[in-house]
Write an enzyme that holds these catalytic residues in place. Sequence first.
Site, mmCIF file in Angstrom:
data_model
loop_
_atom_site.group_PDB
_atom_site.id
_atom_site.type_symbol
_atom_site.label_atom_id
_atom_site.label_comp_id
_atom_site.label_asym_id
_atom_site.label_seq_id
_atom_site.Cartn_x
_atom_site.Cartn_y
_atom_site.Cartn_z
ATOM 1 N N SER A 128 25.591 10.152 41.119
ATOM 2 C CA SER A 128 25.531 11.271 40.181
ATOM 3 C C SER A 128 26.641 11.148 39.134
ATOM 4 O O SER A 128 26.675 10.181 38.386
ATOM 5 C CB SER A 128 25.601 12.589 40.953
ATOM 6 N N HIS A 150 17.660 14.131 44.644
ATOM 7 C CA HIS A 150 18.935 13.690 44.100
ATOM 8 C C HIS A 150 19.924 13.313 45.198
ATOM 9 O O HIS A 150 20.227 14.115 46.082
ATOM 10 C CB HIS A 150 19.521 14.808 43.236
ATOM 11 N N ASP A 188 13.916 13.681 41.907
ATOM 12 C CA ASP A 188 15.230 14.169 41.481
ATOM 13 C C ASP A 188 15.048 15.256 40.421
ATOM 14 O O ASP A 188 14.541 14.995 39.335
ATOM 15 C CB ASP A 188 16.046 13.006 40.920
#
Length: 322
Positions: A169, A296, A262
């Site tokens: 991320s 995610h 995601d």
Amino acid sequence: MANSNEVVTEMDCWYRIYKDGRVERLYDRNGLMYVPPSLDDPHTGVSSKDVTISPHVSARIYLPKNTTTITQKLPIIVYYHGGALVLGSAFFNAYQRYLNILVSESNAIAISVEYRLAPEHDVPTIYEDSWTALQWVASHASNKFTSPNEDPWLKNYGDFSRLSILGDSAGGNIVYHMAMRAGREGGINKNVAINGLILVCPYLLVPLENIEQCVSYKNWIIISPPSEAGLHSPMINPLAVKAACLSGLGCSRMLVCFAEKDKYIPKEIGVQFIEGVKRSGWKGDLQFIEVEGEGHCFQLANPTTEESQDLIKRFASFIQLK
């Protein structure tokens, strides 16, 4: 007192910013907490300890078990945690568990970096903290101890020809920027180059339909410098007109992973990024993984599932290679 408790910004279930500038991070809603390092983790045998790199940067270092019997030095992982550049810590329970597993699987040393966060600090400060940590790691490549701030685990066991930088991320965003800086500067220092990059669901944004409705875009508008508050910014968009050419990535190999479901970083961003790298003429080895049915950074949320284990094994194989 009333004004000091007035919320001026609340981002999803991530954080609140109050009128007096105070930031409240809503970690407890996600089961995240700080945990101490440990010697000889009961599940993996991995040991960890915390080190201070500079007045503003620290890290948790991980060492796999059975180092007393090794006949060759170990790969090095520099890891940058996620959290949209506003959340997270190298010292959280989720990262402790994940890094223990990754270090055990890859038989590598890992340095998980604790950097300052936005919005209290601007995004360039985050990149500078991250570069400071990377240079500190690389400073151990000389044959002699040259500073009292050096760490014996890195010095004695690290193979600096196999140094990879990884991030999930926001950490993936940082990895990208560290590689671009290394490319500009001819490496981390004169002795060390980056062997490989792994970017997992990296916090990058490109123009897509309805991207302005995405929480990651909204967060970027809040934390970015005023002149960079949009998709024109190379800080968040590696394909922006002002962005440096991706042929300048300072590494020889790159693995990029996106997740099909995601909701924070749409997989289409990964496709565009990969296409941009290919168009740039970058000469390295490029691998791209799209994991079906996952969200995610799923491998961090639950590293013991079959899908997570498969991905971690893929990472470990990548880390081991020169």
